[in-house]
Enzyme design. Sequence first.
Site, PDB file in Angstrom:
ATOM      1  N   GLY A  13       0.811  -1.215   0.000  1.00  0.00           N
ATOM      2  CA  GLY A  13       0.000   0.000   0.000  1.00  0.00           C
ATOM      3  C   GLY A  13       0.844   1.265   0.000  1.00  0.00           C
ATOM      4  N   ASN A  82       3.391   4.938   9.390  1.00  0.00           N
ATOM      5  CA  ASN A  82       2.363   4.732   8.361  1.00  0.00           C
ATOM      6  C   ASN A  82       1.401   3.586   8.685  1.00  0.00           C
ATOM      7  OD1 ASN A  82       1.351   4.512   5.362  1.00  0.00           O
ATOM      8  ND2 ASN A  82       2.235   2.509   5.829  1.00  0.00           N
ATOM      9  N   ALA A  83       1.851   2.602   9.460  1.00  0.00           N
ATOM     10  CA  ALA A  83       1.016   1.402   9.683  1.00  0.00           C
ATOM     11  C   ALA A  83      -0.340   1.803  10.243  1.00  0.00           C
ATOM     12  CB  ALA A  83       1.715   0.450  10.654  1.00  0.00           C
ATOM     13  N   GLY A  84      -1.369   1.185   9.726  1.00  0.00           N
ATOM     14  CA  GLY A  84      -2.702   1.496  10.227  1.00  0.00           C
ATOM     15  C   GLY A  84      -3.698   0.424   9.840  1.00  0.00           C
ATOM     16  N   ASP A  88     -14.189  -0.955  11.184  1.00  0.00           N
ATOM     17  CA  ASP A  88     -15.326  -0.037  11.147  1.00  0.00           C
ATOM     18  C   ASP A  88     -16.583  -0.607  11.806  1.00  0.00           C
ATOM     19  OD1 ASP A  88     -13.595   1.507   9.697  1.00  0.00           O
ATOM     20  OD2 ASP A  88     -14.657   1.336   7.781  1.00  0.00           O
ATOM     21  N   GLN A 141     -15.944  10.469  10.135  1.00  0.00           N
ATOM     22  CA  GLN A 141     -16.569   9.603   9.127  1.00  0.00           C
ATOM     23  C   GLN A 141     -17.545   8.654   9.817  1.00  0.00           C
ATOM     24  OE1 GLN A 141     -17.967   8.822   6.344  1.00  0.00           O
ATOM     25  NE2 GLN A 141     -16.113   8.812   5.106  1.00  0.00           N
ATOM     26  N   TYR A 147     -11.329   4.980  14.267  1.00  0.00           N
ATOM     27  CA  TYR A 147     -10.323   5.411  13.286  1.00  0.00           C
ATOM     28  C   TYR A 147     -10.201   6.939  13.278  1.00  0.00           C
ATOM     29  CZ  TYR A 147      -7.959   5.503   8.686  1.00  0.00           C
ATOM     30  OH  TYR A 147      -7.077   5.701   7.647  1.00  0.00           O
ATOM     31  N   PRO A 177      -3.885  11.797   3.960  1.00  0.00           N
ATOM     32  CA  PRO A 177      -4.362  11.365   2.639  1.00  0.00           C
ATOM     33  C   PRO A 177      -5.887  11.369   2.576  1.00  0.00           C
ATOM     34  CG  PRO A 177      -2.841   9.741   3.616  1.00  0.00           C
ATOM     35  CD  PRO A 177      -3.263  10.687   4.692  1.00  0.00           C
ATOM     36  N   TYR A 179      -8.798   9.532  -0.164  1.00  0.00           N
ATOM     37  CA  TYR A 179      -8.996   8.115  -0.507  1.00  0.00           C
ATOM     38  C   TYR A 179      -7.956   7.671  -1.544  1.00  0.00           C
ATOM     39  CZ  TYR A 179     -13.114   8.057   2.348  1.00  0.00           C
ATOM     40  OH  TYR A 179     -13.950   8.105   3.432  1.00  0.00           O
TER      41      TYR A 179
HETATM   42  P1  NDP Z   1      -2.886  -1.202   3.890  1.00  0.00           P
HETATM   43  O1  NDP Z   1      -3.995  -1.889   4.599  1.00  0.00           O
HETATM   44  O2  NDP Z   1      -2.749  -1.383   2.409  1.00  0.00           O
HETATM   45  O3  NDP Z   1      -1.488  -1.563   4.589  1.00  0.00           O
HETATM   46  C1  NDP Z   1      -1.356  -1.434   5.964  1.00  0.00           C
HETATM   47  C2  NDP Z   1       0.055  -1.694   6.371  1.00  0.00           C
HETATM   48  O4  NDP Z   1       0.159  -1.542   7.807  1.00  0.00           O
HETATM   49  C3  NDP Z   1       0.511  -3.112   6.061  1.00  0.00           C
HETATM   50  O5  NDP Z   1       1.857  -3.099   5.664  1.00  0.00           O
HETATM   51  C4  NDP Z   1       0.380  -3.825   7.407  1.00  0.00           C
HETATM   52  O6  NDP Z   1       1.277  -4.910   7.579  1.00  0.00           O
HETATM   53  C5  NDP Z   1       0.748  -2.712   8.347  1.00  0.00           C
HETATM   54  N1  NDP Z   1       0.265  -2.963   9.708  1.00  0.00           N
HETATM   55  C6  NDP Z   1      -1.013  -3.058  10.128  1.00  0.00           C
HETATM   56  N2  NDP Z   1      -1.041  -3.335  11.444  1.00  0.00           N
HETATM   57  C7  NDP Z   1       0.251  -3.420  11.853  1.00  0.00           C
HETATM   58  C8  NDP Z   1       0.870  -3.700  13.084  1.00  0.00           C
HETATM   59  N3  NDP Z   1       0.175  -3.926  14.207  1.00  0.00           N
HETATM   60  N4  NDP Z   1       2.241  -3.732  13.136  1.00  0.00           N
HETATM   61  C9  NDP Z   1       2.970  -3.485  12.032  1.00  0.00           C
HETATM   62  N5  NDP Z   1       2.431  -3.216  10.823  1.00  0.00           N
HETATM   63  C10 NDP Z   1       1.088  -3.200  10.738  1.00  0.00           C
HETATM   64  O7  NDP Z   1      -3.061   0.344   4.261  1.00  0.00           O
HETATM   65  P2  NDP Z   1      -2.860   1.646   3.361  1.00  0.00           P
HETATM   66  O8  NDP Z   1      -1.592   1.565   2.624  1.00  0.00           O
HETATM   67  O9  NDP Z   1      -4.098   1.945   2.661  1.00  0.00           O
HETATM   68  O10 NDP Z   1      -2.742   2.750   4.525  1.00  0.00           O
HETATM   69  C11 NDP Z   1      -1.495   3.154   5.062  1.00  0.00           C
HETATM   70  C12 NDP Z   1      -1.761   4.277   6.054  1.00  0.00           C
HETATM   71  O11 NDP Z   1      -2.441   5.339   5.396  1.00  0.00           O
HETATM   72  C13 NDP Z   1      -2.650   3.846   7.210  1.00  0.00           C
HETATM   73  O12 NDP Z   1      -2.228   4.494   8.389  1.00  0.00           O
HETATM   74  C14 NDP Z   1      -4.009   4.349   6.791  1.00  0.00           C
HETATM   75  O13 NDP Z   1      -4.844   4.575   7.897  1.00  0.00           O
HETATM   76  C15 NDP Z   1      -3.634   5.643   6.091  1.00  0.00           C
HETATM   77  N6  NDP Z   1      -4.631   6.119   5.157  1.00  0.00           N
HETATM   78  C16 NDP Z   1      -5.022   5.365   4.088  1.00  0.00           C
HETATM   79  C17 NDP Z   1      -5.965   5.859   3.214  1.00  0.00           C
HETATM   80  C18 NDP Z   1      -6.407   5.101   2.023  1.00  0.00           C
HETATM   81  O14 NDP Z   1      -7.323   5.598   1.340  1.00  0.00           O
HETATM   82  N7  NDP Z   1      -5.849   3.964   1.691  1.00  0.00           N
HETATM   83  C19 NDP Z   1      -6.583   7.167   3.419  1.00  0.00           C
HETATM   84  C20 NDP Z   1      -6.088   7.885   4.558  1.00  0.00           C
HETATM   85  C21 NDP Z   1      -5.150   7.364   5.387  1.00  0.00           C
HETATM   86  P3  NDP Z   1       0.921  -6.379   6.938  1.00  0.00           P
HETATM   87  O15 NDP Z   1       1.196  -6.241   5.460  1.00  0.00           O
HETATM   88  O16 NDP Z   1       1.868  -7.293   7.611  1.00  0.00           O
HETATM   89  O17 NDP Z   1      -0.510  -6.639   7.237  1.00  0.00           O
END
Ligand code: NDP
Length: 240
Positions: A13, A82-84, A88, A141, A147, A177, A179
Amino acid sequence: MSRVAIVTGGTRGIGAAVSIALKDAGYTVAANYGGNEERARKFTEETGIPAYKFDVSNYDACVAGVAKITEELGPVEVLVNNAGITRDGTMHRMDAGNWQAVIDTNLGSCFNMSRSVIEGMRERKFGRIVNIGSINGQAGQYGQVNYAAAKSGIHGFTKALAQEGAAQGITVNAVAPGYIDTDMVAAVPEQVLEKIIARIPVGRLGKAEEIARTVLFLVADEAGFVTGSTLSVNGGQHMY
Ligand code: NDP
């Protein structure tokens, strides 16, 4: 000089795009991930960027993870939180576990990781921390009290830590960011997504690379006067 950067959730991501952009710009990158071994292995094979598995919601795991990266790659000068995750549900249906998991993973992680690197950054009088917030932390939201609370918290966290770091050569900024086309948004039902896109003036979802470009700007050595800021990258959806 190749600065060492950690990107949490850096193997897929938005995080993967950030890891790749940093590597291409000459940084030595460590990409953290939580549990998706297959994606992490593929990411490392394709990019040559090492992946480090630890749970960012766990303080001790972050301390150990940062220590390992420091030993293998060198002192950490750039941190991208960045992890999230999303879990919901409307308030009346949300269980306490889903509240806590989102707070701990999205906001607690910013403390756990920043605390693990801040002393070294202060000693070296240089640091760049970028926290990934969200448009839904700015605007709220439906179905996302957990969240939105966590992401909104990131914006306060950023401003407070920016004040502490300012005289130490450490900048702390956030990117919010809109969407973005990743696995997280792929989980949104299609008819909901259509309505979301209709509200984005640019008329499409954002690309992970467009967030990466913003992060790259904020972590640059030349960006030392930018701190405590939130950059909204959302196709014009909300203009603050
Ligand atoms: P993804 O779901 O595509 O990827 C999430 C990443 O976070 C993965 O690499 C995952 O690891 C990692 N992760 C989740 N939990 C943990 C944990 N406990 N420890 C370590 N790593 C963890 O998310 P996005 O790329 O879409 O989002 C990235 C960030 O951007 C997030 O914070 C999200 O909230 C934010 N964001 C995203 C938006 C969007 O539209 N996509 C919009 C606004 C904000 P693994 O691969 O091992 O699961």
